[in-house]
Design a protein around this motif. Structure first.
Motif, mmCIF file in Angstrom:
data_model
loop_
_atom_site.group_PDB
_atom_site.id
_atom_site.type_symbol
_atom_site.label_atom_id
_atom_site.label_comp_id
_atom_site.label_asym_id
_atom_site.label_seq_id
_atom_site.Cartn_x
_atom_site.Cartn_y
_atom_site.Cartn_z
ATOM 1 N N ALA A 79 -119.232 -47.849 72.816
ATOM 2 C CA ALA A 79 -119.994 -48.073 72.082
ATOM 3 C C ALA A 79 -120.804 -48.034 71.242
ATOM 4 O O ALA A 79 -120.709 -47.329 70.442
ATOM 5 N N THR A 80 -121.068 -48.932 70.394
ATOM 6 C CA THR A 80 -121.764 -48.439 69.233
ATOM 7 C C THR A 80 -122.047 -50.387 68.793
ATOM 8 O O THR A 80 -121.520 -51.267 68.922
ATOM 9 N N SER A 81 -122.787 -50.284 67.511
ATOM 10 C CA SER A 81 -123.236 -51.492 67.076
ATOM 11 C C SER A 81 -122.899 -51.471 65.243
ATOM 12 O O SER A 81 -122.833 -51.973 64.444
ATOM 13 N N THR A 82 -122.289 -50.592 64.872
ATOM 14 C CA THR A 82 -121.382 -49.756 63.369
ATOM 15 C C THR A 82 -120.264 -49.475 63.495
ATOM 16 O O THR A 82 -120.205 -48.607 63.334
ATOM 17 N N PRO A 83 -119.791 -51.300 63.990
ATOM 18 C CA PRO A 83 -118.640 -50.275 64.277
ATOM 19 C C PRO A 83 -117.397 -50.332 62.661
ATOM 20 O O PRO A 83 -118.135 -50.548 61.712
ATOM 21 N N ASP A 84 -116.459 -49.859 62.599
ATOM 22 C CA ASP A 84 -115.484 -49.445 61.360
ATOM 23 C C ASP A 84 -115.402 -50.393 60.754
ATOM 24 O O ASP A 84 -115.560 -50.708 59.588
ATOM 25 N N HIS A 85 -115.214 -51.470 61.170
ATOM 26 C CA HIS A 85 -114.423 -52.782 60.546
ATOM 27 C C HIS A 85 -115.878 -54.181 60.678
ATOM 28 O O HIS A 85 -115.647 -54.164 62.254
ATOM 29 N N LEU A 86 -114.947 -54.820 59.449
ATOM 30 C CA LEU A 86 -116.462 -55.743 59.742
ATOM 31 C C LEU A 86 -115.988 -56.830 60.807
ATOM 32 O O LEU A 86 -114.831 -57.236 61.013
ATOM 33 N N GLY A 87 -117.287 -57.080 61.375
ATOM 34 C CA GLY A 87 -117.327 -57.930 62.796
ATOM 35 C C GLY A 87 -116.634 -57.900 64.344
ATOM 36 O O GLY A 87 -116.317 -58.107 64.582
ATOM 37 N N GLY A 88 -115.958 -56.568 63.908
ATOM 38 C CA GLY A 88 -116.032 -55.004 64.869
ATOM 39 C C GLY A 88 -114.657 -54.819 64.784
ATOM 40 O O GLY A 88 -114.068 -55.034 66.883
ATOM 41 N N PHE A 89 -113.872 -55.567 64.293
ATOM 42 C CA PHE A 89 -112.141 -55.709 64.548
ATOM 43 C C PHE A 89 -111.406 -55.246 63.275
ATOM 44 O O PHE A 89 -111.647 -55.775 62.231
ATOM 45 N N PRO A 90 -110.306 -54.845 63.862
ATOM 46 C CA PRO A 90 -109.879 -53.958 64.963
ATOM 47 C C PRO A 90 -111.247 -53.685 65.818
ATOM 48 O O PRO A 90 -112.062 -52.942 65.131
ATOM 49 N N SER A 91 -111.236 -53.125 67.121
ATOM 50 C CA SER A 91 -112.679 -52.596 67.957
ATOM 51 C C SER A 91 -112.174 -51.010 66.921
ATOM 52 O O SER A 91 -111.056 -50.389 67.448
ATOM 53 N N THR A 92 -113.470 -50.715 67.093
ATOM 54 C CA THR A 92 -113.383 -48.997 66.755
ATOM 55 C C THR A 92 -112.436 -47.652 67.853
ATOM 56 O O THR A 92 -112.072 -47.167 68.116
ATOM 57 N N ALA A 98 -120.771 -44.133 69.875
ATOM 58 C CA ALA A 98 -120.520 -43.511 67.965
ATOM 59 C C ALA A 98 -121.512 -44.155 67.424
ATOM 60 O O ALA A 98 -120.974 -45.316 68.036
ATOM 61 N N GLU A 99 -122.186 -43.828 66.126
ATOM 62 C CA GLU A 99 -122.843 -44.740 65.205
ATOM 63 C C GLU A 99 -122.921 -43.985 64.371
ATOM 64 O O GLU A 99 -123.423 -42.801 63.835
ATOM 65 N N THR A 100 -122.757 -45.343 62.935
ATOM 66 C CA THR A 100 -123.069 -45.040 61.920
ATOM 67 C C THR A 100 -124.577 -45.422 61.489
ATOM 68 O O THR A 100 -124.411 -46.793 60.679
ATOM 69 N N PHE A 101 -125.458 -45.069 62.466
ATOM 70 C CA PHE A 101 -126.418 -46.286 61.418
ATOM 71 C C PHE A 101 -126.867 -46.119 60.006
ATOM 72 O O PHE A 101 -127.408 -47.037 59.442
#
Ligand code: UT7
Length: 328
Positions: free
Chosen positions: A86-99, A149-152
Motif C-alpha cells: 500500500a502506497t501513495s508515493t510509489p517509486d515510479h510515476l503513475g505507479g508503473f511498474p508497481s512498487t 510504505a511511503e516517502t510523503f
C-alpha cells in the motif's frame, strides 16, 4: 475447517534522517514561513518525523520493513506467494511498474510470487490487509507479505505550513500465514469519492509535463470532522462482524494522523488511551505506513502479546477508510 489469516511476523523501518519540530521551524523560516513547536505539538501531537534520503525510494524503505517481518515470521522471501504493498508515493510515476514488483525483485522473492500495489492513501494498509485476508481465506495463497510504505516528504509543499509539518516517511510490514487458528476476524472497507477534493494531489501528468500541483493539499478541518465520524462507524461495524465488544479489545492500533483524532475515537469507543498504540509523536503521519509501523512498535515493545484482540483502523484521501479486527 475455516482458514484464517494469522499475523506470523511484523517489521518496520524509519529512514535515518530525523527532523524535530524545531528543525522544521528553522527550515521554514528560511522561506519566510512561520510555525512553532507549540503549534505542531498542540494541534497534532507530533514532535518529530523521519525523511528519506535523496537516493532512498519507497521500495527501499519497504524492503527493510519486509525483511524484518520475514525474519520475525521465521520465513524467507522465497516462501512468499503474494506481496501487496500500500502506497501513495510509489517509486515510479503513475505507479508503473508497481512498487510491489520492485520490492519482489529487491527482496529476491520467487518470481512466481504475485505482487501488486494498493492505493487507498492513509487507509491503504487496512485495504491491503483485507485483500490479503480474502485471498488467504479463499485458499488462493498461504504466505502473504503486506506492506505499507511511503516517502510523503516528496509530495509535501514546503510553502504550505498547514500540511508540511504533519507528514513523514517510513514503512511497516506484516507476514500473514494461512492457519487453522485465528487470525483476522473481520474487515470493513468504505469509500466516498464525492469527498476526494478535501485531501488530494490535484496535478495530472501528461505529454511530458505536470498539469496542476504535484503536491498534496488538505482541508484539515473537513478531513478531521469526517475522519472522527467514519472511524467510529467503521470500528463498531468491524467489531460487530467479529462478535466482539469494545471492552474486549486489548489494543487499538489506529492510523497515526493526529493525537486528537485518536483520543476522540478512543473516547467514543469507551476505551482508555492506555489501550491505544501511539507513535504519531515520533513518526508524524506516514500515511499507509502508519498502522503497520505502530503495530510493529507495539509488538517489539512487548505491549502487544499473542492471543490479544487488536483493532486496526485507517482513514484518508479518496475519501477511503477501513478497519480490521484480529486476534494476534
Ligand atoms: O492522514 C489523513 C488524514 N489526515 C488527517 O486526519 C488530518 C486532519 N486534520 C488535522 O489533523 C487538523 O485539522 C490540522 C492539524 C491539520 C490543523 O489543526 P486545526 O486545529 O484544524 O487548525 P486550522 O487548520 O484550523 O488552523 C488554525 C490556525 C490557522 O490560523 P488562523 O486562520 O486561525 O489565523 C492557520 O493558518 O493555525 C494556522 N496554522 C499554523 N500556524 C502555525 C496552520 N498551520 C500552521 C503551522 N504553524 N504549521
Amino acid at each position: 475447517m475455516s482458514i484464517f489469516a494469522r499475523v506470523a511476523g511484523t517489521g518496520s523501518y524509519l529512514p535515518e534522517q530525523r527532523l524535530t519540530n524545531q528543525d522544521l521551524v528553522e527550515r521554514l523560516a528560511k522561506t519566510g514561513l512561520e510555525t512553532s513547536d507549540e503549534w505542531i505539538t498542540t494541534r497534532s501531537g507530533i514532535s518529530a518525523r523521519h525523511f528519506a534520503a535523496e537516493n532512498e525510494l519507497t521500495s527501499d524503505l519497504a524492503v527493510k520493513a519486509a525483511q524484518a517481518a520475514l525474519d520475525s515470521a521465521g520465513i524467507t522471501s522465497e516462501d512468499l506467494d503474494l506481496i501487496i504493498l500500500a502506497t501513495s508515493t510509489p517509486d515510479h510515476l503513475g505507479g508503473f511498474p508497481s512498487t510491489a514488483c520492485v520490492v519482489q525483485d529487491k527482496l529476491g522473492a520467487h518470481t512466481a510470487c504475485a505482487a501488486f500495489d494498493v492505493q487507498a492513501v492513509c487507509a491503504g494498509f487496512t485495504y491491503a490487509l483485507a485483500t490479503a485476508d480474502a485471498f488467504i481465506r479463499a485458499g488462493s495463497y498461504k504466505k502473504v507479505l503486506v506492506i505499507g510504505a511511503e516517502t510523503f516528504s516528496r509530495i509535501l509543499d514546503f510553502q504550505d505550513r498547514g500540511t508540511c509539518v504533519l507528514f513523514g516517511d517510513g514503512a511497516g510490514a506484516v507476514v500473514l500465514e494461512a492457519s487453522a487458528k485465528p487470525g483476522i476476524l473481520s474487515t470493513a472497507l468504505h469509500a466516498d469519492g464525492s469527498q476526494r477534493d478535501i485531501l488530494c494531489v490535484p496535478g495530472r501528468s501528461g505529454n511530458g509535463a505536470v498539469h496542476g500541483s504535484p503536491f498534496m493539499t488538505m482541508d484539515g478541518q473537513a478531513v478531521f470532522k469526517l475522519a472522527v465520524k467514519v472511524l467510529e462507524q467503521v470500528a463498531h461495524e468491524v467489531l460487530e462482524k467479529a462478535n466482539l465488544k469494545p471492552e474486549q479489545i486489548d489494543w487499538l492500533v489506529p492510523h497515526q494522523a493526529n493525537i486528537r483524532i485518536m483520543e476522540g475515537t478512543a473516547k467514543k469507543m469507551g476505551m482508555s488511551m492506555d489501550k491505544v498504540i501511539v507513535t504519531v509523536h515520533e513518526h508524524g503521519n506516514t500515511s499507509a505506513a502508519s498502522i503497520p509501523l505502530a503495530l510493529d512498535v507495539g509488538v517489539r515493545s512487548g505491549q502487544i502479546q499473542r492471543g490479544q484482540h487488536l483493532l486496526l483502523e485507517g482513514v484518508g484521501g479518496g475519501f477511503a477508510w477501513g478497519a480490521v479486527a484480529l486476534k494476534y
